[in-house]
Design a protein around this motif. Structure first.
Motif, mmCIF file in Angstrom:
data_model
loop_
_atom_site.group_PDB
_atom_site.id
_atom_site.type_symbol
_atom_site.label_atom_id
_atom_site.label_comp_id
_atom_site.label_asym_id
_atom_site.label_seq_id
_atom_site.Cartn_x
_atom_site.Cartn_y
_atom_site.Cartn_z
ATOM 1 N N ALA A 22 0.846 -1.194 0.000
ATOM 2 C CA ALA A 22 0.000 0.000 0.000
ATOM 3 C C ALA A 22 0.877 1.238 0.000
ATOM 4 O O ALA A 22 1.996 1.224 0.530
ATOM 5 N N PRO A 23 0.414 2.341 -0.599
ATOM 6 C CA PRO A 23 1.244 3.551 -0.632
ATOM 7 C C PRO A 23 1.470 4.120 0.757
ATOM 8 O O PRO A 23 0.599 4.050 1.625
ATOM 9 N N GLN A 24 2.648 4.677 0.940
ATOM 10 C CA GLN A 24 2.937 5.375 2.191
ATOM 11 C C GLN A 24 2.239 6.732 2.224
ATOM 12 O O GLN A 24 1.692 7.146 3.242
ATOM 13 N N LEU A 25 2.252 7.398 1.081
ATOM 14 C CA LEU A 25 1.632 8.715 0.946
ATOM 15 C C LEU A 25 0.825 8.730 -0.336
ATOM 16 O O LEU A 25 1.264 8.218 -1.370
ATOM 17 N N GLU A 26 -0.356 9.329 -0.279
ATOM 18 C CA GLU A 26 -1.218 9.336 -1.452
ATOM 19 C C GLU A 26 -1.948 10.670 -1.560
ATOM 20 O O GLU A 26 -2.442 11.202 -0.566
ATOM 21 N N ALA A 27 -1.992 11.215 -2.769
ATOM 22 C CA ALA A 27 -2.817 12.387 -3.074
ATOM 23 C C ALA A 27 -3.968 11.930 -3.943
ATOM 24 O O ALA A 27 -3.759 11.243 -4.948
ATOM 25 N N ARG A 28 -5.171 12.316 -3.555
ATOM 26 C CA ARG A 28 -6.363 11.938 -4.304
ATOM 27 C C ARG A 28 -7.086 13.194 -4.789
ATOM 28 O O ARG A 28 -7.550 13.992 -3.981
ATOM 29 N N GLN A 48 5.419 5.109 -2.747
ATOM 30 C CA GLN A 48 5.651 3.850 -2.045
ATOM 31 C C GLN A 48 6.760 4.010 -1.008
ATOM 32 O O GLN A 48 7.667 4.828 -1.160
ATOM 33 N N PRO A 49 6.707 3.239 0.081
ATOM 34 C CA PRO A 49 7.737 3.335 1.122
ATOM 35 C C PRO A 49 9.130 3.066 0.565
ATOM 36 O O PRO A 49 9.338 2.155 -0.234
ATOM 37 N N GLY A 50 10.087 3.888 0.972
ATOM 38 C CA GLY A 50 11.475 3.690 0.587
ATOM 39 C C GLY A 50 11.818 4.090 -0.833
ATOM 40 O O GLY A 50 12.941 3.849 -1.296
ATOM 41 N N SER A 51 10.888 4.727 -1.542
ATOM 42 C CA SER A 51 11.121 5.100 -2.935
ATOM 43 C C SER A 51 11.776 6.475 -3.039
ATOM 44 O O SER A 51 11.872 7.213 -2.063
ATOM 45 N N ARG A 52 12.216 6.798 -4.251
ATOM 46 C CA ARG A 52 12.719 8.141 -4.550
ATOM 47 C C ARG A 52 11.900 8.687 -5.713
ATOM 48 O O ARG A 52 12.003 8.190 -6.838
ATOM 49 N N ARG A 200 18.849 3.890 3.980
ATOM 50 C CA ARG A 200 18.399 3.475 5.311
ATOM 51 C C ARG A 200 16.884 3.292 5.361
ATOM 52 O O ARG A 200 16.339 2.980 6.411
ATOM 53 N N GLY A 201 16.214 3.551 4.243
ATOM 54 C CA GLY A 201 14.775 3.342 4.198
ATOM 55 C C GLY A 201 13.937 4.594 4.207
ATOM 56 O O GLY A 201 12.699 4.512 4.197
ATOM 57 N N VAL A 202 14.558 5.783 4.217
ATOM 58 C CA VAL A 202 13.796 7.028 4.201
ATOM 59 C C VAL A 202 13.247 7.275 2.796
ATOM 60 O O VAL A 202 14.002 7.270 1.820
ATOM 61 N N THR A 203 11.964 7.487 2.690
ATOM 62 C CA THR A 203 11.338 7.815 1.415
ATOM 63 C C THR A 203 11.705 9.244 1.019
ATOM 64 O O THR A 203 11.683 10.140 1.854
ATOM 65 N N ILE A 204 12.028 9.450 -0.239
ATOM 66 C CA ILE A 204 12.461 10.758 -0.732
ATOM 67 C C ILE A 204 11.469 11.277 -1.769
ATOM 68 O O ILE A 204 11.116 10.569 -2.717
ATOM 69 N N VAL A 205 11.020 12.521 -1.583
ATOM 70 C CA VAL A 205 10.224 13.224 -2.590
ATOM 71 C C VAL A 205 10.923 14.558 -2.817
ATOM 72 O O VAL A 205 10.978 15.404 -1.914
ATOM 73 N N ARG A 216 20.349 11.097 -11.754
ATOM 74 C CA ARG A 216 21.171 10.526 -10.684
ATOM 75 C C ARG A 216 20.324 10.010 -9.521
ATOM 76 O O ARG A 216 20.662 9.007 -8.892
ATOM 77 N N LEU A 217 19.234 10.700 -9.220
ATOM 78 C CA LEU A 217 18.483 10.395 -8.007
ATOM 79 C C LEU A 217 17.136 9.735 -8.244
ATOM 80 O O LEU A 217 16.581 9.120 -7.332
ATOM 81 N N GLY A 218 16.570 9.887 -9.425
ATOM 82 C CA GLY A 218 15.181 9.497 -9.621
ATOM 83 C C GLY A 218 14.963 8.004 -9.807
ATOM 84 O O GLY A 218 15.699 7.343 -10.536
ATOM 85 N N GLU A 219 13.954 7.493 -9.141
ATOM 86 C CA GLU A 219 13.396 6.174 -9.443
ATOM 87 C C GLU A 219 12.059 6.358 -10.164
ATOM 88 O O GLU A 219 11.813 5.761 -11.181
ATOM 89 N N GLU A 220 11.215 7.196 -9.576
ATOM 90 C CA GLU A 220 9.967 7.590 -10.209
ATOM 91 C C GLU A 220 10.032 9.093 -10.499
ATOM 92 O O GLU A 220 10.712 9.838 -9.783
ATOM 93 N N LEU A 221 9.329 9.524 -11.536
ATOM 94 C CA LEU A 221 9.378 10.936 -11.918
ATOM 95 C C LEU A 221 7.967 11.412 -12.255
ATOM 96 O O LEU A 221 7.224 10.727 -12.964
#
Length: 272
Positions: A22-28, A48-52, A200-205, A216-221
């Motif tokens: 399940a998403p850690q943070l969600e905008a609806r 998602q948790p731990g994502s960038r 270490r598991g911190v989610t990055i936005v 260099r940093l993006g997993e999702e964009l």
């Protein structure tokens, strides 16, 4: 705000498959208006948790505004932000931290800035001292511990802002163009701190204008244009083969004016 639509063949960003968490943070349907202008319009987003996740787009697209709404600093005009499946509340906000483009530092020493942030979070005594020492070491600021924070260089101030946020052990860290106007060495140091925290598991936005940083940093964009999500997906996919015209223009270094926006020269000719 003018009406427009973006033609993308992608699925909604963050759409969850059955085997995904399940998403850690969600905008609806997140929207925000002010002064009669629709500044953010029906944004759907799943983190998602731990994502960038990197948020990109031109000036005025709504990137910083979106971060403030996601962090609960502003109340949306419509829609909602959810944290771990529930409406974002004080506990959810406490599990997050945010670093602004311009560091917000107290008129105190480097050490005292860290001490204050940890004290507010209820960390005291030996545990606080150890966290401060680790933060200073990770940022390379140990030799500046007693220096007034506001006389540090721009890069040093931003490193302090990042490790001050991370010292509070957030589950998710928002960063609004944290390396804007910094030299390459300072940019690399801050990116290292971000990647280390994510490891270490911190989610990055993170909001950025820098395509190199996005790579260099993006997993999702997420690409914003005029307050809407023009395109979103895996960072490499959006950066290498963008499907929407706004993202293609950004990728190619062109200026995108939008379907209903005329160049200045055309507006002047019609007015004459």
């Amino acid at each position: 705000m003018r009406e427009f639509a973006f033609d993308t063949a992608q699925e909604p960003f963050g759409q969850r498959h059955p085997d995904e968490p399940a998403p850690q943070l969600e905008a609806r349907n997140l929207s925000f208006s002010a002064g009669g202008l629709q500044l953010l319009d029906k944004v759907d987003l799943k983190i998602q948790p731990g994502s960038r996740t990197l948020i990109v787009g031109p000036n005025g697209a709504g990137k910083s505004l979106l971060l403030r709404l996601l962090h609960g600093l502003l109340k949306p005009s419509a829609g909602e932000v959810r944290w771990q499946g529930n409406a974002l509340d004080a506990n959810g906000k406490r599990a997050q931290a945010m670093v602004f483009q311009r560091p917000v530092l107290l008129r105190r020493s480097v050490f005292a800035n860290l001490k204050f942030a940890l004290s507010v979070r209820g960390t005291r005594g030996t545990a606080r001292q150890q966290k401060i020492e680790r933060a200073l070491a990770s940022a390379g600021l140990g030799h500046l511990a007693n220096r007034p924070a506001r006389v540090l260089s721009g890069g040093e101030q931003q490193r302090l802002a990042v490790v001050r946020a991370l010292a509070c052990d957030p589950e998710l860290l928002f960063l609004d163009e944290p390396t804007a106007n910094l030299d390459p060495a300072s940019t690399a140091a801050i990116e290292d701190l971000i990647l280390e925290a994510n490891g270490r598991g911190v989610t990055i936005v993170l909001v950025t204008h820098d395509q190199g940083q996005a790579r260099r940093l993006g997993e999702e964009l997420v690409f914003l244009q005029d307050g809407q999500v023009a395109e979103a997906g895996p960072a490499r996919q959006v950066l290498d083969t963008p499907q929407s015209e706004p993202a293609r223009a950004w990728h190619e270094g062109r200026i995108y004016l939008g379907p209903n926006t005329q160049p200045l020269r055309a507006r002047q000719e019609r007015a004459s």
